[in-house]
Design a protein around this motif. Structure first.
Motif, PDB file in Angstrom:
ATOM      1  N   ALA A  88      -7.796   7.574   6.411  1.00  0.00           N
ATOM      2  CA  ALA A  88      -6.198   7.636   6.697  1.00  0.00           C
ATOM      3  C   ALA A  88      -6.290   6.539   5.604  1.00  0.00           C
ATOM      4  O   ALA A  88      -6.593   5.248   5.421  1.00  0.00           O
ATOM      5  N   PHE A  89      -5.025   6.949   5.322  1.00  0.00           N
ATOM      6  CA  PHE A  89      -4.007   6.381   4.200  1.00  0.00           C
ATOM      7  C   PHE A  89      -2.641   6.435   3.810  1.00  0.00           C
ATOM      8  O   PHE A  89      -2.310   7.299   4.503  1.00  0.00           O
ATOM      9  N   GLN A  90      -1.949   6.031   3.503  1.00  0.00           N
ATOM     10  CA  GLN A  90      -0.511   5.885   3.182  1.00  0.00           C
ATOM     11  C   GLN A  90      -0.797   5.326   1.287  1.00  0.00           C
ATOM     12  O   GLN A  90      -0.702   4.914   0.743  1.00  0.00           O
ATOM     13  N   ASP A  91       0.677   6.899   0.998  1.00  0.00           N
ATOM     14  CA  ASP A  91       1.664   6.333  -0.251  1.00  0.00           C
ATOM     15  C   ASP A  91       2.958   5.660   0.131  1.00  0.00           C
ATOM     16  O   ASP A  91       2.692   5.875   0.721  1.00  0.00           O
ATOM     17  N   ASP A  92       3.454   5.479  -1.782  1.00  0.00           N
ATOM     18  CA  ASP A  92       5.008   5.341  -1.127  1.00  0.00           C
ATOM     19  C   ASP A  92       5.795   7.001  -0.435  1.00  0.00           C
ATOM     20  O   ASP A  92       6.670   6.417   0.223  1.00  0.00           O
ATOM     21  N   GLU A  93       5.436   7.822  -0.851  1.00  0.00           N
ATOM     22  CA  GLU A  93       6.061   9.188   0.187  1.00  0.00           C
ATOM     23  C   GLU A  93       5.306   9.229   1.282  1.00  0.00           C
ATOM     24  O   GLU A  93       6.055  10.192   1.885  1.00  0.00           O
ATOM     25  N   ASN A  94       4.295   9.316   1.392  1.00  0.00           N
ATOM     26  CA  ASN A  94       3.221  10.182   2.199  1.00  0.00           C
ATOM     27  C   ASN A  94       2.029   9.685   3.052  1.00  0.00           C
ATOM     28  O   ASN A  94       1.823   8.478   2.603  1.00  0.00           O
ATOM     29  N   CYS A  95       1.920   9.853   4.654  1.00  0.00           N
ATOM     30  CA  CYS A  95       0.464   9.673   4.894  1.00  0.00           C
ATOM     31  C   CYS A  95      -0.239  10.338   4.940  1.00  0.00           C
ATOM     32  O   CYS A  95       0.389  11.938   5.021  1.00  0.00           O
ATOM     33  N   ALA A 329       0.225   4.956  -8.050  1.00  0.00           N
ATOM     34  CA  ALA A 329      -0.405   4.040  -7.746  1.00  0.00           C
ATOM     35  C   ALA A 329       0.853   3.659  -6.816  1.00  0.00           C
ATOM     36  O   ALA A 329       2.677   3.641  -7.088  1.00  0.00           O
ATOM     37  N   ARG A 330       0.558   2.676  -6.038  1.00  0.00           N
ATOM     38  CA  ARG A 330       2.117   2.178  -4.895  1.00  0.00           C
ATOM     39  C   ARG A 330       3.057   1.117  -5.569  1.00  0.00           C
ATOM     40  O   ARG A 330       2.517   0.416  -6.547  1.00  0.00           O
ATOM     41  N   LYS A 331       4.045   1.174  -4.845  1.00  0.00           N
ATOM     42  CA  LYS A 331       5.330   0.296  -6.064  1.00  0.00           C
ATOM     43  C   LYS A 331       4.509  -1.214  -5.092  1.00  0.00           C
ATOM     44  O   LYS A 331       5.252  -0.873  -3.840  1.00  0.00           O
ATOM     45  N   THR A 332       4.972  -2.773  -5.752  1.00  0.00           N
ATOM     46  CA  THR A 332       5.109  -3.970  -5.143  1.00  0.00           C
ATOM     47  C   THR A 332       6.632  -3.927  -4.426  1.00  0.00           C
ATOM     48  O   THR A 332       7.292  -3.426  -5.423  1.00  0.00           O
ATOM     49  N   ARG A 333       6.266  -4.432  -3.094  1.00  0.00           N
ATOM     50  CA  ARG A 333       8.226  -3.790  -2.634  1.00  0.00           C
ATOM     51  C   ARG A 333       7.763  -5.472  -0.906  1.00  0.00           C
ATOM     52  O   ARG A 333       7.154  -4.583  -0.306  1.00  0.00           O
ATOM     53  N   ASP A 334       9.186  -5.513  -0.800  1.00  0.00           N
ATOM     54  CA  ASP A 334       9.445  -6.126   0.018  1.00  0.00           C
ATOM     55  C   ASP A 334       9.152  -4.919   1.442  1.00  0.00           C
ATOM     56  O   ASP A 334      10.468  -4.574   1.664  1.00  0.00           O
ATOM     57  N   GLU A 346       4.294   1.999   7.631  1.00  0.00           N
ATOM     58  CA  GLU A 346       3.575   1.242   6.068  1.00  0.00           C
ATOM     59  C   GLU A 346       3.027   0.017   7.649  1.00  0.00           C
ATOM     60  O   GLU A 346       1.386  -0.073   7.209  1.00  0.00           O
ATOM     61  N   GLU A 347       3.102  -0.431   8.388  1.00  0.00           N
ATOM     62  CA  GLU A 347       2.868  -1.383   9.218  1.00  0.00           C
ATOM     63  C   GLU A 347       1.620  -1.006  10.072  1.00  0.00           C
ATOM     64  O   GLU A 347       0.293  -1.830   9.941  1.00  0.00           O
TER      65      GLU A 347
END
Length: 427
Positions: A88-95, A329-334, A346-347
């Protein structure tokens, strides 16, 4: 220099699992949140099913809690007749859920093609799914959406239970009252709202067995009200030619599964109900030790030369998809800049790798580590971790969301017509 710029970046298999670890193959399903792809792990060469869920759609449909609960619950499950979670994992758009690949299609697909199935075949499938249900119930998990659509065959023909989107932990101390599941397969105690627990799954298995044997469900209705009345009040009847398709012992087993009194239902009469079911005359031909070791030859082997699913999804992916799936690749974001729902995913939708991580329970009563998992082929036998997961009731959504009866609408009528939601085949 141009050749160097186009050279693919090496994949870090020692780091957290991500989409770069997989080769994307054909699309085999579609659902409300996303699609299902066949994938191959670049390092192990194992084939899997990749279910990906669009985060934005998930938020709009208010299903974030369900996706997280399903992800956590699947980490606790490992059984030979379950479609098990592997990564299981995620990127910025999908789980992403990476699950055992089932190449044999679901029983709805085969039922629609054949009309009905032979008694020996149905008994074999019922025995394998009963083994899976007994495992879940032993660990305080109810499936709540058992139907032919959610029983998948592997390439050898063994049956596997899938779709844990509305599965939930239960406790005998607190009965559940929410209406959830596919209405045609719901036990009468769900519709009566008098509280229910694990016997509802055995009722659903009885409905499935009846439908597979006779090509129709035992209780039917053109409207929600008619269907509710039929499930709650109509006597169990068999087709006129039932004796040509099913033995007397088989009909007695169906009557046992479809007893309206949960305490008298087959497998629910006493603490050793599963063992009582195994000794039922209908199951006398089954060697249960050999069955649970996957040593019994399945009565039906799916045709590996044909697609055992709707091939139109692949064409749709090629011609109509505006944003085709690809590794990014995942974007760096707060995370503090995200909405509450996006931050929750995300968490809480954590990475999982069955070869590196320990299966564990997320519930207060059972915080201990369950066990390690022995890596095996995605289509072969599994080493069961046998988790223990007692936990209180928790809300869930599904084909029917948990709600008051006054909220029933046309969606429930469509369930009687049995649409195929292929994304759920790998849930």
């Amino acid at each position: 220099m141009g050749a160097l710029c186009c050279r693919p970046q090496p994949v870090d298999f020692e780091g957290d699992v991500n989409l770069f670890h997989f080769v994307l193959l054909r699309c085999v399903g579609k659902g409300a949140f996303g699609k299902v792809r066949m994938v191959q792990h670049k390092q192990t060469r194992e084939l899997y099913a990749l279910k990906y869920i669009n985060k934005t759609k998930c938020v709009k449909m208010k299903a974030v809690a369900n996706i997280i609960q399903e992800r956590r619950l699947l980490e606790e499950i490992d059984h030979p007749f379950v479609v098990n979670l592997r990564y299981a994992f995620q990127d910025d758009e999908n789980c992403f859920f990476v699950l055992d690949l089932m190449l044999g299609g679901d029983l709805r697909f085969h039922l629609e093609r054949l009309g009905s199935l032979p008694e020996d075949t149905v008994r074999f499938y019922v025995a394998e799914i009963a083994s899976a249900l007994a495992f879940l119930h032993e660990h305080r998990i109810m499936h709540r959406d058992l139907k032919p659509d959610n029983i998948l065959l592997d390439e050898r023909g063994h049956a596997h239970l899938t779709d844990f989107n509305i599965a939930v932990h239960f406790s005998e101390r607190r009965m559940l009252t929410g209406i959830a599941g596919s209405m045609a397969y719901m036990a009468p105690e769900i519709l009566a709202k008098r509280g229910y627990t694990y016997p509802i799954d055995w009722w659903s298995l009885g409905v499935c067995a009846y439908e597979l044997l006779f090509g129709r469900r035992p209780f039917r209705g053109k409207t929600n009200a008619d269907l509710t009345y039929s499930i709650s009040k109509d006597s169990l009847r068999f087709p006129d030619d039932a004796d040509k398709k099913c033995s007397r012992a088989g009909m007695m087993a169906l009557k046992g599964f479809l007893d309206r009194d949960p305490s008298k239902r087959l497998t629910c009469k006493q603490n050793d109900g599963y063992e009582v079911m195994q000794r039922h005359p209908w199951f006398h031909p089954i060697d249960w030790v050999a069955l649970e070791a996957k040593e019994l030859p399945p009565p039906f082997t799916p045709d590996s030369k044909k697609a055992n699913f709707d091939a139109s999804h692949e064409l749709e992916e090629l011609l109509l998809e505006d944003n085709p799936l690809k590794a990014k690749a995942r974007k760096t974001r707060d995370v503090n800049t995200l909405s509450a729902e996006m931050r929750q995913m995300e968490e809480q939708f954590a990475s999982y790798d069955f070869k590196k991580m320990l299966r564990r329970s997320y519930y207060p009563q059972n915080q201990q580590i369950i066990s390690t998992i022995t890596a095996t082929s995605s289509t072969g036998g599994l080493v069961s971790s046998r988790p223990v997961t007692p936990a209180p009731d928790s809300p869930a959504e599904g084909v029917v969301h948990e709600h008051d009866e006054s909220e029933f609408d046309g969606d429930d009528v469509r369930m009687e017509k049995m649409p195929r939601v292929l994304e759920k085949n790998y849930s």
